[in-house]
Design an enzyme around this catalytic site. Structure first.
Site: not given
Ligand SMILES: NC(=O)c1ccc[n+]([C@@H]2O[C@H](COP(=O)([O-])OP(=O)(O)OC[C@H]3O[C@@H](n4cnc5c(N)ncnc54)[C@H](O)[C@@H]3O)[C@@H](O)[C@H]2O)c1
Ligand SMILES: N[C@@H](CCO)C(=O)O
Length: 361
Positions: A11, A130, A154, A157, A211, A214, A225, A229, A327
């Protein structure tokens, strides 16, 4: 009216933003999409866990009014100080598990177990994480198929920009030879800020506050990262099953602030580019590395947290998809789009995704 009960695992920024969307726009979404959403369980490493399966489910507004760091579910009815992930995922009646815990680029855990437990319990999963998708995507898709549930990702990436669905649904009948893209919002934001005079450290701190980053921003800055992807996208559009070792990775620490500003003065822009292409023998080569692009290059103008991927195809030449790459709200939208995908699939067995998957099987 169909209703989906959700269990939110993690959360933080993304699942909180999903809860905000449900709390603020639930009625509009219900009218537009033809289904209602009810959150029945939430777990978080720091806040503990909360379950409410009666009535309207968990009352989200009071939770969202509390600062994230101060949330403590143990004080609430149905709450516990422990994130009882396995019990909640396996035992609490929910239709969809939304997994948004930290990405672990080494072995994908504990998110990998979260996805497995959910699928084994007959629950659909949507995730922005990921790790499990890049490292174990093939096995998880097969597990989901065997259990008759959906595994949607979704947001892994380009956050809410529907690059995976676009590639899956819109490239039927085309041969995709490869792709190259700016696929990390944090590093792209940082490069732009460094170009305008900030230090790398200050620019990373800004990206964290916004935000985008990571939990450990090293993954953004050192390219890990993007490596994940590239593995996910290469799996989706090139049918490749790449390991991290197959995707050599150089990050931004190869650059100094002077390199970035000097390039800008010379009409070049550094971008952290992830790419993959099919070799003539059918195998796939991939990499992640900073590249100094001339300003007229399609990827050079992609700024801030915006990302873009250019797909190289036989019939259309290059097709570029651009949009937000990071974001909280943007990524929460990806989870919502996954729920819509699950709804379409379960209510229309002849949906585009189902037909495409049947064709590929
Ligand atoms: N923020 C973005 O722009 C963005 C975009 C795409 C994908 N993602 C991915 O989505 C996921 C969530 O991102 P975020 O921005 O919300 O991160 P975040 O760090 O804000 O939140 C993650 C939350 O998960 C909780 N958590 C971690 N491990 C847990 C565990 N084992 N059990 C229960 N809770 C646990 C943490 O306490 C934290 O509250 C990450 O995997 C990230 O890579 C994020
Ligand atoms: N940290 C990632 C989030 C989106 O995956 C980024 O900055 O792109």
């Amino acid at each position: 009216m169909t209703r989906y009960d959700l269990a939110l695992i993690g959360f933080g920024g993304v699942n909180r933003a999903l809860a905000e969307l449900i709390a603020e726009r639930g009625d509009t979404l219900e009218a537009e999409l033809g289904f209602a959403l009810r959150v029945v369980a939430i777990t978080d490493l720091r806040a503990g866990s909360l379950v409410r399966t009666d009535g309207a489910g968990i009352d989200l507004a009071p939770l969202l009014a509390v600062e994230p760091g101060e949330l403590d579910f143990s004080m609430l009815a149905g709450g516990s100080p422990d994130p009882r992930n396995e019990w909640i995922i396996r035992e609490v009646p929910a239709d969809i598990v939304a997994e948004a815990t930290f990405t672990n680029p080494v072995d994908g855990e504990p998110a990998l177990s979260h996805v497995r437990w959910a699928v084994e319990a007959g629950k659909h999963v949507c995730t922005t994480n990921k790790g499990p998708v890049a490292l174990h995507g093939g096995a998880l898709k097969e597990l989901a198929r065997r259990h008759g549930v959906r595994f949607e990702f979704e947001g892994t990436v380009m956050s809410g920009t529907p690059v995976l669905r676009t590639a899956r649904r819109m490239f039927g009948g085309l041969a995709v030879h490869g792709f190259e893209g700016v696929m990390n919002g944090t590093s792209n934001y940082v490069l732009g800020r460094v170009e305008s005079g900030l230090s790398f450290a200050d620019a990373v701190a800004e990206a964290q506050a916004l935000g985008y980053a990571e939990a450990d921003p090293t993954a953004d800055i050192e390219g890990h990262d993007v490596q994940l992807k590239v593995m996910i996208l290469a799996g989706e559009v090139l049918g490749a099953d790449l390991s991290r070792a197959d995707v050599p990775c150089t990050g931004l620490s190869a650059l100094t602030a002077d390199d970035v500003r000097r390039a800008a003065a010379e009409g070049l822009r550094w971008k952290l580019v992830g790419s993959a292409s099919r070799r003539p023998d059918g195998t796939v080569e991939a990499r992640v590395a900073p590249v100094a692009l001339p300003t007229e290059h399609a990827l050079a103008g992609v700024s801030g947290p915006v990302n873009a991927v250019a797909f190289h195809t036989d019939l259309l030449g290059t097709v570029t998809v651009a949009g937000p790459g990071a974001g909280r709200v943007e990524t929460a939208y990806a989870l919502l789009s996954d729920v819509i995908g699950i709804h379409e699939h379960t209510t229309s067995p002849a949906s585009v995704d189902t037909l495409l998957e049947a064709g590929r099987a």
